[in-house]
Scaffold this motif. Sequence first.
Motif, PDB file in Angstrom:
ATOM      1  N   VAL A 172     -13.553   8.968   1.170  1.00 36.64           N
ATOM      2  CA  VAL A 172     -12.795   9.954   1.918  1.00 36.64           C
ATOM      3  C   VAL A 172     -13.432  11.354   1.807  1.00 36.64           C
TER       4      VAL A 172
ATOM      5  N   ASN B  23      -9.369  -4.465   6.044  1.00 37.84           N
ATOM      6  CA  ASN B  23      -8.613  -5.211   7.052  1.00 37.84           C
ATOM      7  C   ASN B  23      -8.673  -4.455   8.366  1.00 37.84           C
TER       8      ASN B  23
ATOM      9  N   ASP C   3      -2.825  -3.015  -3.058  1.00 35.99           N
ATOM     10  CA  ASP C   3      -3.592  -2.737  -1.839  1.00 35.99           C
ATOM     11  C   ASP C   3      -4.007  -1.263  -1.956  1.00 35.99           C
TER      12      ASP C   3
ATOM     13  N   PHE D 205     -15.514   3.508  -1.110  1.00 32.28           N
ATOM     14  CA  PHE D 205     -16.043   3.221  -2.444  1.00 32.28           C
ATOM     15  C   PHE D 205     -14.881   3.116  -3.428  1.00 32.28           C
TER      16      PHE D 205
ATOM     17  N   ARG E  18       0.828  -1.207   0.000  1.00 30.73           N
ATOM     18  CA  ARG E  18       0.000   0.000   0.000  1.00 30.73           C
ATOM     19  C   ARG E  18       0.863   1.259   0.000  1.00 30.73           C
TER      20      ARG E  18
ATOM     21  N   THR F 288     -12.145  -9.197  -4.692  1.00 32.01           N
ATOM     22  CA  THR F 288     -12.379  -8.992  -3.258  1.00 32.01           C
ATOM     23  C   THR F 288     -13.841  -8.617  -3.023  1.00 32.01           C
TER      24      THR F 288
ATOM     25  N   ASN G 113     -11.796   0.059  -4.663  1.00 34.19           N
ATOM     26  CA  ASN G 113     -11.876  -1.245  -5.339  1.00 34.19           C
ATOM     27  C   ASN G 113     -12.856  -2.172  -4.624  1.00 34.19           C
ATOM     28  N   VAL G 114     -12.650  -2.403  -3.347  1.00 34.92           N
ATOM     29  CA  VAL G 114     -13.457  -3.389  -2.627  1.00 34.92           C
ATOM     30  C   VAL G 114     -14.907  -2.919  -2.492  1.00 34.92           C
TER      31      VAL G 114
HETATM   32  P1  NAD Z   1      -8.946   1.767  -2.429  1.00 36.74           P
HETATM   33  O1  NAD Z   1      -7.807   2.718  -2.264  1.00 36.74           O
HETATM   34  O2  NAD Z   1      -9.342   1.334  -3.787  1.00 36.74           O
HETATM   35  O3  NAD Z   1     -10.264   2.357  -1.712  1.00 36.74           O
HETATM   36  C1  NAD Z   1     -10.277   2.840  -0.421  1.00 36.74           C
HETATM   37  C2  NAD Z   1     -11.569   3.624  -0.268  1.00 36.74           C
HETATM   38  O4  NAD Z   1     -11.713   4.051   1.089  1.00 36.74           O
HETATM   39  C3  NAD Z   1     -11.636   4.890  -1.119  1.00 36.74           C
HETATM   40  O5  NAD Z   1     -12.944   5.054  -1.623  1.00 36.74           O
HETATM   41  C4  NAD Z   1     -11.337   5.999  -0.105  1.00 36.74           C
HETATM   42  O6  NAD Z   1     -11.859   7.262  -0.494  1.00 36.74           O
HETATM   43  C5  NAD Z   1     -12.039   5.435   1.096  1.00 36.74           C
HETATM   44  N1  NAD Z   1     -11.631   6.029   2.357  1.00 36.74           N
HETATM   45  C6  NAD Z   1     -10.389   6.353   2.781  1.00 36.74           C
HETATM   46  N2  NAD Z   1     -10.452   6.918   4.001  1.00 36.74           N
HETATM   47  C7  NAD Z   1     -11.757   6.948   4.333  1.00 36.74           C
HETATM   48  C8  NAD Z   1     -12.471   7.431   5.466  1.00 36.74           C
HETATM   49  N3  NAD Z   1     -11.831   7.985   6.485  1.00 36.74           N
HETATM   50  N4  NAD Z   1     -13.820   7.285   5.475  1.00 36.74           N
HETATM   51  C9  NAD Z   1     -14.470   6.716   4.433  1.00 36.74           C
HETATM   52  N5  NAD Z   1     -13.854   6.268   3.344  1.00 36.74           N
HETATM   53  C10 NAD Z   1     -12.522   6.384   3.299  1.00 36.74           C
HETATM   54  O7  NAD Z   1      -8.569   0.521  -1.501  1.00 36.74           O
HETATM   55  P2  NAD Z   1      -9.165  -0.953  -1.553  1.00 36.74           P
HETATM   56  O8  NAD Z   1      -8.248  -1.792  -2.364  1.00 36.74           O
HETATM   57  O9  NAD Z   1     -10.605  -0.895  -1.872  1.00 36.74           O
HETATM   58  O10 NAD Z   1      -8.961  -1.395  -0.037  1.00 36.74           O
HETATM   59  C11 NAD Z   1      -9.889  -1.058   0.988  1.00 36.74           C
HETATM   60  C12 NAD Z   1      -9.642  -1.963   2.183  1.00 36.74           C
HETATM   61  O11 NAD Z   1      -9.773  -3.318   1.766  1.00 36.74           O
HETATM   62  C13 NAD Z   1      -8.252  -1.880   2.809  1.00 36.74           C
HETATM   63  O12 NAD Z   1      -8.366  -2.142   4.196  1.00 36.74           O
HETATM   64  C14 NAD Z   1      -7.502  -3.025   2.151  1.00 36.74           C
HETATM   65  O13 NAD Z   1      -6.409  -3.485   2.917  1.00 36.74           O
HETATM   66  C15 NAD Z   1      -8.611  -4.046   2.089  1.00 36.74           C
HETATM   67  N6  NAD Z   1      -8.415  -5.107   1.104  1.00 36.74           N
HETATM   68  C16 NAD Z   1      -8.270  -4.831  -0.220  1.00 36.74           C
HETATM   69  C17 NAD Z   1      -8.132  -5.876  -1.113  1.00 36.74           C
HETATM   70  C18 NAD Z   1      -8.048  -5.638  -2.599  1.00 36.74           C
HETATM   71  O14 NAD Z   1      -8.031  -6.633  -3.353  1.00 36.74           O
HETATM   72  N7  NAD Z   1      -8.031  -4.410  -3.077  1.00 36.74           N
HETATM   73  C19 NAD Z   1      -8.090  -7.198  -0.659  1.00 36.74           C
HETATM   74  C20 NAD Z   1      -8.259  -7.449   0.701  1.00 36.74           C
HETATM   75  C21 NAD Z   1      -8.417  -6.389   1.576  1.00 36.74           C
END
Ligand code: NAD
Length: 427
Positions: free
Chosen positions: A252, A327, A154, A227, A82, A198, A229-230
Amino acid sequence: MRLSELGRLEAPGPLYRMAQHQFLRAAKLMDLDPNIGNFLLWPQKSLVVHFPVVMDDGRVEIFEGYRVQHNTARGPAKGGIRYHPETNLDEVSSLAFWMTWKCAVVNLPYGGGKGGVRVDPKKLSEKELEKLSRRFFSEIQMMVGPTKDIPAPDVNTNAKIMAWFMDTYSMNSGNTTLGVVTGKPLDLGGSEGRPEATGRGVSIVASEACKAKGMDISKVTVAIQGFGNVGSYAAKILHEEYGAKIVAVSDVSGGLYSEEGFDVNDLIRYRDENGGVIKGYPKGKPISNEELLTLDVDILVPAALENAITGEIAKDVRAKIIVEGANGPTTEEAEKILIEKDVLIVPDILANAGGVTVSYFEWVQDLQSFFWDIDDIRKKLHKIMTKSFSEVYATKGKYNTDMRTAAYIVAISRVAEAVKKRGYFPM
Ligand code: NAD
């Protein structure tokens, strides 16, 4: 830059300690051999790097990065990288720890790893981002490799960055090595279905959780925090394929509520044309992130960052099911309160394991240079996620415990067995 801004090196820190407590709860209940328990409590290998990047204006900036391997008893380490201005060794170690259990709970032949760089990538130009990515991967090259440790995307990293990582490793080692990272673009050894994996896994276990609670998923309301990836794929699949109503989302930039439910594809289109955020979307009422977490919905999906649901918030949570897309989104204090309120929490190590599962499919396809189609991927993912959910649910019943502890028991049993059979080197 002041030295204090470079990062905190004390490990384990508070997040790692929380993760250890989760582990210890399960270890006690299953009466784990303390020799094995002591070994599994700590990361096997941690690397901290500081490296220079020449910025576009000629300044040289120094960045701090990490790669941690928690345990490799069952196979090479696996886990994302990340980019975040506040990531630190505590966080990366905790995420590596959770990866060990996540891979084991869905029975993949991997150990747990994780990496990160303390950087806000939104402040970098494309050229600076590429230079940072290539230099960071060179710095950690000694630890990674297709049979040693296989990174993936990530928070704030993506397929484009994975392609740079793969190319950097290949240039440094003298041969094209597709299997060194997963989450790559499709035309560079990536897998069909990885971007959605995911979110799809989250949707599958949400559906299983509804069955366990006697709820009809096509009639439920869902709130999703995050909102990216996940969160966005979970919203899309829960809505399109399971018929659930997505009534709230946030990122965010803030949250949005719609009583009649969002047209998720329209919202995704808006986000993509609006600098990646949902703020200003006209077909929803603005709400705060805290309001979203405490809405009167059936399912809550935290899919942003760690510690989103605190004890304070948990008191007001009204959802019946929480599916942890992110996570570590639930603090220990919050979890106690939620369990007392009979909320079914599908823990991160199970709920978001769809990503690493399709990453595993990608790695297998790269190693055999033979690629599967999307139907194959989805079918195989569905089978693994439903089987894992039912194993954890049965373990919950057997030990009369919560879902997280049950998931740990399933995972720890598998890793402990591998440690026992491999023995302690040298004897
Ligand atoms: P990403 O960067 O694509 O998305 C993160 C989202 O969270 C964004 O929409 C961002 O604006 C939002 N965000 C950040 N801070 C915030 C806040 N304070 N309040 C509300 N929203 C907020 O990341 P991702 O890949 O979707 O990962 C999200 C979580 O899922 C992480 O904990 C990551 O470790 C976990 N995860 C991701 C994957 C994967 O395949 N991408 C797999 C397993 C776990």
